[in-house]
Design an enzyme around this catalytic site. Structure first.
Site, PDB file in Angstrom:
ATOM      1  N   ARG A 129      36.525  40.113  27.503  1.00 49.02           N
ATOM      2  CA  ARG A 129      36.967  41.226  28.342  1.00 49.02           C
ATOM      3  C   ARG A 129      38.374  41.633  27.927  1.00 49.02           C
ATOM      4  O   ARG A 129      39.281  40.802  27.928  1.00 49.02           O
ATOM      5  CB  ARG A 129      36.939  40.813  29.819  1.00 49.02           C
ATOM      6  CG  ARG A 129      37.414  41.922  30.720  1.00 49.02           C
ATOM      7  CD  ARG A 129      37.449  41.524  32.166  1.00 49.02           C
ATOM      8  NE  ARG A 129      38.062  42.584  32.959  1.00 49.02           N
ATOM      9  CZ  ARG A 129      39.047  42.395  33.826  1.00 49.02           C
ATOM     10  NH1 ARG A 129      39.517  41.174  34.029  1.00 49.02           N
ATOM     11  NH2 ARG A 129      39.562  43.417  34.480  1.00 49.02           N
ATOM     12  N   HIS A 183      43.725  48.984  33.253  1.00 52.26           N
ATOM     13  CA  HIS A 183      44.336  47.709  33.658  1.00 52.26           C
ATOM     14  C   HIS A 183      45.842  47.923  33.754  1.00 52.26           C
ATOM     15  O   HIS A 183      46.629  47.270  33.083  1.00 52.26           O
ATOM     16  CB  HIS A 183      43.991  46.610  32.649  1.00 52.26           C
ATOM     17  CG  HIS A 183      44.154  45.222  33.189  1.00 52.26           C
ATOM     18  ND1 HIS A 183      43.160  44.263  33.164  1.00 52.26           N
ATOM     19  CD2 HIS A 183      45.217  44.637  33.778  1.00 52.26           C
ATOM     20  CE1 HIS A 183      43.621  43.144  33.697  1.00 52.26           C
ATOM     21  NE2 HIS A 183      44.852  43.345  34.087  1.00 52.26           N
ATOM     22  N   GLU A 211      41.350  45.269  39.581  1.00 51.15           N
ATOM     23  CA  GLU A 211      42.108  44.854  40.764  1.00 51.15           C
ATOM     24  C   GLU A 211      42.714  46.020  41.553  1.00 51.15           C
ATOM     25  O   GLU A 211      43.950  46.207  41.623  1.00 51.15           O
ATOM     26  CB  GLU A 211      43.189  43.822  40.392  1.00 51.15           C
ATOM     27  CG  GLU A 211      42.590  42.581  39.779  1.00 51.15           C
ATOM     28  CD  GLU A 211      43.592  41.470  39.533  1.00 51.15           C
ATOM     29  OE1 GLU A 211      44.807  41.699  39.593  1.00 51.15           O
ATOM     30  OE2 GLU A 211      43.136  40.338  39.264  1.00 51.15           O
ATOM     31  N   ASN A 232      37.750  38.931  40.385  1.00 50.60           N
ATOM     32  CA  ASN A 232      38.899  38.141  39.925  1.00 50.60           C
ATOM     33  C   ASN A 232      39.335  37.236  41.065  1.00 50.60           C
ATOM     34  O   ASN A 232      39.641  37.726  42.157  1.00 50.60           O
ATOM     35  CB  ASN A 232      40.054  39.069  39.532  1.00 50.60           C
ATOM     36  CG  ASN A 232      39.712  39.926  38.319  1.00 50.60           C
ATOM     37  OD1 ASN A 232      38.621  39.808  37.759  1.00 50.60           O
ATOM     38  ND2 ASN A 232      40.628  40.782  37.917  1.00 50.60           N
ATOM     39  N   TYR A 265      41.699  33.680  42.086  1.00 53.66           N
ATOM     40  CA  TYR A 265      42.697  32.668  41.727  1.00 53.66           C
ATOM     41  C   TYR A 265      42.951  31.657  42.825  1.00 53.66           C
ATOM     42  O   TYR A 265      43.174  30.483  42.570  1.00 53.66           O
ATOM     43  CB  TYR A 265      44.019  33.341  41.341  1.00 53.66           C
ATOM     44  CG  TYR A 265      43.933  34.096  40.038  1.00 53.66           C
ATOM     45  CD1 TYR A 265      43.612  35.454  40.010  1.00 53.66           C
ATOM     46  CD2 TYR A 265      44.132  33.455  38.824  1.00 53.66           C
ATOM     47  CE1 TYR A 265      43.513  36.144  38.811  1.00 53.66           C
ATOM     48  CE2 TYR A 265      44.032  34.136  37.621  1.00 53.66           C
ATOM     49  CZ  TYR A 265      43.726  35.486  37.624  1.00 53.66           C
ATOM     50  OH  TYR A 265      43.622  36.166  36.447  1.00 53.66           O
ATOM     51  N   GLU A 291      37.916  37.282  36.022  1.00 58.67           N
ATOM     52  CA  GLU A 291      39.158  36.526  35.854  1.00 58.67           C
ATOM     53  C   GLU A 291      39.142  35.294  36.754  1.00 58.67           C
ATOM     54  O   GLU A 291      38.825  35.414  37.939  1.00 58.67           O
ATOM     55  CB  GLU A 291      40.402  37.338  36.238  1.00 58.67           C
ATOM     56  CG  GLU A 291      40.824  38.365  35.258  1.00 58.67           C
ATOM     57  CD  GLU A 291      42.066  39.109  35.698  1.00 58.67           C
ATOM     58  OE1 GLU A 291      42.923  38.520  36.386  1.00 58.67           O
ATOM     59  OE2 GLU A 291      42.157  40.310  35.385  1.00 58.67           O
TER      60      GLU A 291
END
Ligand SMILES: CCOCCOc1ccc(-c2cn(C[C@@H]3NC[C@@H](O)[C@H]3O)nn2)cc1
Length: 448
Positions: free
Chosen positions: A77, A121, A166, A294, A296, A352
């Site tokens: 990606r 992005h 995002e 994504n 985290y 991600e």
């Protein structure tokens, strides 16, 4: 020892983004982006770091792709720098920009690596920010023109597309919190920006369908999963608001054609609401083929009327944190994936997931065992979700290599490959070889 076997067609990959790795910001006709401007504004980025050189992947992409081949990934990606394709955002096409991405994508395909392309992005052409950025519908139309150029040029060669990376970061982190470019700190501006990128997403998907492009298209929200501090209703509602801030605020318009009412009420109480024109929501609500997620970290929150626009406060529950300070809790990934099922049985890619672990090179090695631990925990949750029947099609580790971590500059390292920013020497870390083994086996081994 437990073995988690993955589906034979599971797409193991890695991810990066243009401004974070390419460098060559003044080369071959590239225009200025808002991140070039933001990074050079005193006080905005740690150490005044900028993307002028970064990992120099604009010149070193063949070396990078050789590392991807060694790693064994099936998909990669990346994002396209809009300012390379249309330098002032809405004018002439820069053939040298297209030529670069053709060389790059052709090299990926030559190495049996599937290109997975993010159109936006965060590196908006500065000339469009100068006319109001995503608040201005001219920027929306310029994005559709840029998308059409990319679809016509790469349609069929690139089969997996994402419009925006995002949306929460683009709208709220960059225009309400102000930590990212362009650095506004106004709730109404952030809602205008969020609405603008949703319109651009919908119109771009319409263009993709109209052109009959051979491929699939979607969007990649980031989610910070949240759980309530207690079982009382106010704390649960606080957790719901935090989740919706990242997910529902963007995905309800995309999948349902409406903003979530409880969040409209929340923002209206803070004096702001989206500027919805007739037909906007129908434009935004276009069927898509996949979702990128994504993930985290997660938070534990409780209701607090004095806790900002969302009226909540995050609590420190003593979890282990990565070197950027984010708590490590992999079950949030599993919960987030189940949460997304309310939007239907759509293909999902983890676009991600990774850890900021700042270990350096010692005797030619990087012993980033904490990153391996993070990846192992989160990939186990990916397997758990697949076993539950969730349509999870791939996992892309963030990131292929250390790179420019936005306002943190180069001090925060997320890569499977270490980058020495002086020599630009790449050094695969222990996590690179661990992930290489997972990919080769197509299974995860856990010690327990
Ligand atoms: C309350 C104040 O908070 C200030 C900072 O708040 C955040 C929140 C979230 C992030 C953040 C960074 N990343 C990793 C990137 N994802 C895309 C890719 O480019 C990676 O580099 N994800 N989220 C940064 C800062």
């Amino acid at each position: 020892m437990t073995i988690f076997q993955f589906p034979s067609d599971f797409k193991w990959g890695t991810a990066t983004a243009s401004y974070q790795i390419e460098g060559a910001t003044k080369e071959d006709g590239r225009g200025i982006s808002i991140w070039d401007t933001f990074a050079k504004t005193p006080g905005k980025v740690f150490n005044g770091d900028n993307g002028d050189v970064a990992c120099d992947s604009y010149h070193r992409y063949e070396e990078d792709i050789a590392l991807m081949k060694e790693l064994g990934i099936k998909t990669y990606r990346f994002s396209v720098a809009w300012p390379r394709i249309i330098p002032d955002g809405d004018g002439e096409i820069n053939q040298k920009g297209l030529d670069f991405y053709h060389r790059f994508v052709d090299k990926l395909i030559e190495n049996d690596i599937e290109p997975f392309c993010t159109l936006y992005h965060w590196d908006l052409p500065q000339a469009l920010q100068d006319i109001g950025g995503w608040e201005n519908r001219r920027t929306v139309d310029a994005f559709v023109k840029y998308s059409e150029v990319m679809f016509r040029e790469f349609g069929g060669k690139i089969k997996y597309w994402l419009t925006f990376n995002e949306p929460w970061c683009i709208a709220f982190l960059s225009n309400f919190i102000g930590a990212h470019a362009p650095g506004n700190t106004d709730l109404q501006v952030s809602l205008n920006v969020g609405h603008g990128i949703l319109l651009a997403h919908g119109k771009s998907v319409q263009k993709f369908r109209e052109l009959g492009i051979d491929g699939k298209i979607g969007i990649a929200p980031n989610m910070e999963w949240s759980v309530p501090y207690s079982k009382n209703e106010a704390d649960q509602a606080a957790a719901d608001r935090n989740i919706a801030w990242f997910a529902d605020w963007f995905l309800d318009p995309v999948f349902k054609g409406t903003y979530p009412q409880f969040m409209l009420d929340c923002f209206e109480a803070a004096g702001a609401k989206p500027n919805i024109q007739p037909g906007d929501m129908e434009t935004i609500c276009q069927p898509i083929d996949h979702l990128g997620l994504n993930y985290y970290t997660m938070s534990v929150v409780r209701s607090n009327p004095g806790g900002g626009i969302l009226q909540l406060e995050p609590l420190d529950m003593g979890l282990v944190r990565t070197d950027i300070g984010w708590p490590v809790e992999s079950r949030g990934l599993y919960e987030a994936l189940h949460y997304l099922q309310k939007y239907g049985d759509i293909d999902i890619y983890i676009t991600e997931n990774g850890a900021c672990i700042n270990d350096g090179v010692e005797n030619g090695e990087v012993k980033d065992f904490r990153r391996i631990s993070y990846l192992q925990q989160h990939i186990a949750q990916v397997h758990r979700a697949i076993s539950d029947g969730i349509n999870l099609k791939g996992y892309m580790a963030w990131s292929m290599m250390d790179n420019y971590e936005w306002a943190e500059g180069y001090r925060m390292r997320f890569g499977l490959v270490h980058v020495d920013y002086r020599s630009l020497v790449r050094t695969p870390k222990e996590s690179f070889y661990w992930y290489q083994n997972v990919i080769r086996n197509n299974w995860l081994e856990t010690k327990d």
